[in-house]
Design a protein around this motif. Sequence first.
Motif, short mmCIF file in Angstrom:
data_model
loop_
_atom_site.label_atom_id
_atom_site.label_comp_id
_atom_site.label_asym_id
_atom_site.label_seq_id
_atom_site.Cartn_x
_atom_site.Cartn_y
_atom_site.Cartn_z
N ARG A 23 8.10 7.46 31.94
CA ARG A 23 9.21 8.23 32.49
C ARG A 23 8.65 9.52 33.10
O ARG A 23 7.72 10.13 32.57
CB ARG A 23 10.25 8.54 31.42
N TYR A 24 9.24 9.92 34.21
CA TYR A 24 8.80 11.10 34.94
C TYR A 24 10.01 12.01 35.18
O TYR A 24 11.11 11.53 35.46
CB TYR A 24 8.22 10.72 36.32
N ASP A 25 9.80 13.31 35.09
CA ASP A 25 10.86 14.25 35.47
C ASP A 25 11.14 14.13 36.97
O ASP A 25 10.22 14.09 37.78
CB ASP A 25 10.44 15.68 35.14
N TRP A 26 12.40 14.05 37.32
CA TRP A 26 12.79 13.95 38.73
C TRP A 26 13.48 15.23 39.19
O TRP A 26 13.31 15.69 40.30
CB TRP A 26 13.70 12.74 38.94
N SER A 27 14.24 15.80 38.31
CA SER A 27 14.91 17.07 38.59
C SER A 27 15.16 17.74 37.25
O SER A 27 14.68 17.27 36.21
CB SER A 27 16.22 16.84 39.34
N GLU A 28 15.93 18.80 37.24
CA GLU A 28 16.22 19.48 35.97
C GLU A 28 17.01 18.59 35.02
O GLU A 28 16.95 18.78 33.80
CB GLU A 28 17.01 20.76 36.24
N SER A 29 17.72 17.61 35.56
CA SER A 29 18.59 16.81 34.69
C SER A 29 18.32 15.31 34.73
O SER A 29 18.91 14.56 33.94
CB SER A 29 20.06 17.05 35.07
N SER A 30 17.43 14.84 35.59
CA SER A 30 17.27 13.40 35.80
C SER A 30 15.83 12.94 35.60
O SER A 30 14.90 13.75 35.57
CB SER A 30 17.75 13.00 37.20
N LEU A 31 15.67 11.62 35.45
CA LEU A 31 14.37 11.00 35.23
C LEU A 31 14.15 9.86 36.20
O LEU A 31 15.10 9.20 36.62
CB LEU A 31 14.27 10.44 33.80
N ILE A 32 12.88 9.62 36.52
CA ILE A 32 12.47 8.38 37.16
C ILE A 32 11.79 7.54 36.10
O ILE A 32 10.88 8.01 35.40
CB ILE A 32 11.51 8.62 38.34
N LEU A 33 12.20 6.29 35.96
CA LEU A 33 11.67 5.40 34.94
C LEU A 33 10.87 4.28 35.56
O LEU A 33 11.28 3.71 36.58
CB LEU A 33 12.81 4.80 34.12
N ASP A 34 9.73 3.94 34.95
CA ASP A 34 9.01 2.72 35.27
C ASP A 34 9.38 1.73 34.17
O ASP A 34 9.01 1.92 33.01
CB ASP A 34 7.51 2.97 35.30
N VAL A 35 10.12 0.68 34.52
CA VAL A 35 10.73 -0.21 33.54
C VAL A 35 10.21 -1.63 33.74
O VAL A 35 10.13 -2.11 34.87
CB VAL A 35 12.27 -0.18 33.65
N PHE A 36 9.86 -2.29 32.65
CA PHE A 36 9.44 -3.69 32.67
C PHE A 36 10.64 -4.54 32.25
O PHE A 36 11.10 -4.45 31.12
CB PHE A 36 8.28 -3.89 31.70
N THR A 37 11.18 -5.31 33.18
CA THR A 37 12.34 -6.15 32.90
C THR A 37 11.93 -7.62 32.84
O THR A 37 10.93 -8.01 33.43
CB THR A 37 13.43 -5.98 33.97
N ARG A 38 12.73 -8.41 32.15
CA ARG A 38 12.35 -9.80 31.96
C ARG A 38 12.49 -10.64 33.22
O ARG A 38 11.65 -11.48 33.52
CB ARG A 38 13.17 -10.44 30.83
N HIS A 39 13.53 -10.42 33.99
CA HIS A 39 13.82 -11.29 35.14
C HIS A 39 13.51 -10.65 36.49
O HIS A 39 13.55 -11.33 37.51
CB HIS A 39 15.29 -11.72 35.11
N HIS A 40 13.21 -9.36 36.51
CA HIS A 40 12.97 -8.67 37.78
C HIS A 40 11.62 -7.97 37.82
O HIS A 40 11.32 -7.27 38.79
CB HIS A 40 14.10 -7.67 38.06
N GLY A 41 10.81 -8.14 36.77
CA GLY A 41 9.50 -7.52 36.75
C GLY A 41 9.58 -6.01 36.58
O GLY A 41 10.53 -5.48 36.00
#
Length: 261
Positions: A23-41
């Motif tokens: 997870r990365y800070d995107w703004s003061e209140s939001s995040l960017i996530l790198d997510v591993f999903t089962r059906h979408h990679g």
Amino acid sequence: MTSARSRTPVQRITGEPAYVLHRYDWSESSLILDVFTRHHGRVALVAKGAKRPYSQLRSALLPFQRLAVAFSVREEEGGEVHTLKAAEWAGGAAMLTGAALLTGFYLNELLMKLLARADPHPRLFDAYAATLPSLRGPEREVQRALRAFELLLLRELGVLPELDVVTLTQASVSDETVYRVHGDAGVMEAPAGEPGVPGRVLRSLERALQAWPVTGGPADVQQACEAALPELKAALRPLLHYHLGTSVLRTRQLLIELLPP
């Protein structure tokens, strides 16, 4: 007048099994996530407002916790970051701590560096989920789990050669002969007096890897690794470096620095 953006098709994904890799800070209140999903990679998701104290997402978006996520995908050029709509804990074991936490981040780093985005690998997702509980165990169990996952990852990516044959000649490996596995040349007999993996171990590993689609879990591969854990660690490290394109992994360096020898 309808804008071009409003006419862009939007796909809504719901109830998708997922793990947060980073997870990365995107703004003061939001995040960017790198997510591993089962059906979408692997997917990148923006979690708007997730850092706010009263956000329902705040307590859910933790690594190594199985989640059920909902997100929207806008099919437009350059739309690699999608919008997270919901995330709920989907059960499982407690959060990793201590050495297990660092080891788990090592697996996450491998996935982030070796898997392309939007390239589904449901079998590998299941293997990852099955591997995480083993990271809390005794050191030998942890080493079995790590070696097995590395092998499964390389096999899933299509870069691990058949282990029971010499790649160049396609001759069967000999049980008592020692071999190396090269990134470009595959399985080769090790020079006399130099370390490698016995042929009988490679045969056992290949049988377990071929059974993996049937068994659905890494247990058989872990068992096959048991016979030669130090040898496999030495053999797989340069192979991983070859496909990663680097010999420096952030999490491995942290393990070296923080854990006693």
